[in-house]
Design an enzyme around this catalytic site. Structure first.
Site, short mmCIF file in Angstrom:
data_model
loop_
_atom_site.label_atom_id
_atom_site.label_comp_id
_atom_site.label_asym_id
_atom_site.label_seq_id
_atom_site.Cartn_x
_atom_site.Cartn_y
_atom_site.Cartn_z
N ALA A 85 47.73 54.15 -50.39
CA ALA A 85 47.17 52.82 -50.22
C ALA A 85 47.80 51.87 -51.22
CB ALA A 85 45.65 52.85 -50.40
N ASP A 86 47.74 50.60 -50.89
CA ASP A 86 48.21 49.58 -51.84
C ASP A 86 47.36 48.33 -51.67
OD1 ASP A 86 50.38 48.93 -53.85
OD2 ASP A 86 50.50 47.19 -52.53
#
Length: 206
Positions: A85-86
């Site tokens: 994820a970012d």
């Protein structure tokens, strides 16, 4: 009907993402990219010329996933889906990343004061040659923050290593006048989108 996978790797150093996965009853194993001695595993998290914020967060999430899958092979670990994820903060279509120091953190908070901004979180899963991603977009209105309030917040240490220089799950939660979207997405892992993505890879959630 998808293939059921008994194991999930989480390729993230964020304790917040670990807690959120545990919150929805997902069992996982950690896969730490930056702790490996081999070079070339780090992902370029600088925004590229002409790259939109949406393109940026999607690219970084995808590149983390590809690096993590490569790492599985290098370490000869059992192949199972890998989640990455970012998260990034957007103000007036400009990315406010992780502040390099206290001065920049104060600058970010001054810019966010009394204004509306967006938080984008991309979550992706990779397994073999398949990659799927979802994007969460939330809008937040910050209260007006005077210099003394910003100074006290910076003394808490929360701004360090946080996109936009704040952590909504901590003391900065008191800065939020209004939130439209996903609270968990702002924290770092949108639970609805994550659960839907996990299901497509045969990983059960409550």
């Amino acid at each position: 009907m998808g293939i059921s996978h008994p194991r999930l790797y989480l390729a993230s150093q964020s304790p917040r993402r670990r807690e959120l996965l545990k919150q929805i009853g997902v069992h996982y194993e950690m896969l730490m990219l930056r702790n490996d001695l081999r070079r070339g595993m780090d992902v370029n998290e600088d925004d590229l010329p002409g790259e939109t914020p949406q393109d940026y967060v999607s690219r970084v999430c995808r590149d983390k996933a590809c690096a993590a899958w490569k790492m599985l092979g290098l370490r000869k670990l059992p192949p199972c889906p890998v989640l990455t994820a970012d998260t990034t903060v957007i103000l007036d279509n400009h990315i406010l990343g992780k502040p390099r120091d206290q001065q920049q953190a104060a600058e970010y908070l001054q810019r966010l004061s009394g204004k509306q901004h967006q938080v984008l979180t991309a979550v992706g899963i990779i397994f073999e040659d398949r990659y799927e991603q979802r994007l969460s977009v939330s809008t937040i209105l910050f209260a007006r923050l005077d210099e003394e309030r910003i100074r006290r917040y910076l003394l808490s240490g929360e701004a360090h290593d946080k996109a936009g220089a704040y952590a909504i799950q901590g003391q900065a939660g008191a800065f939020v006048e209004r939130l439209e979207g996903s609270f968990s997405g702002v924290v770092g892992l949108p639970l609805f989108e994550t659960a839907e993505l996990l299901k497509t890879f045969g990983i059960a959630t409550p």
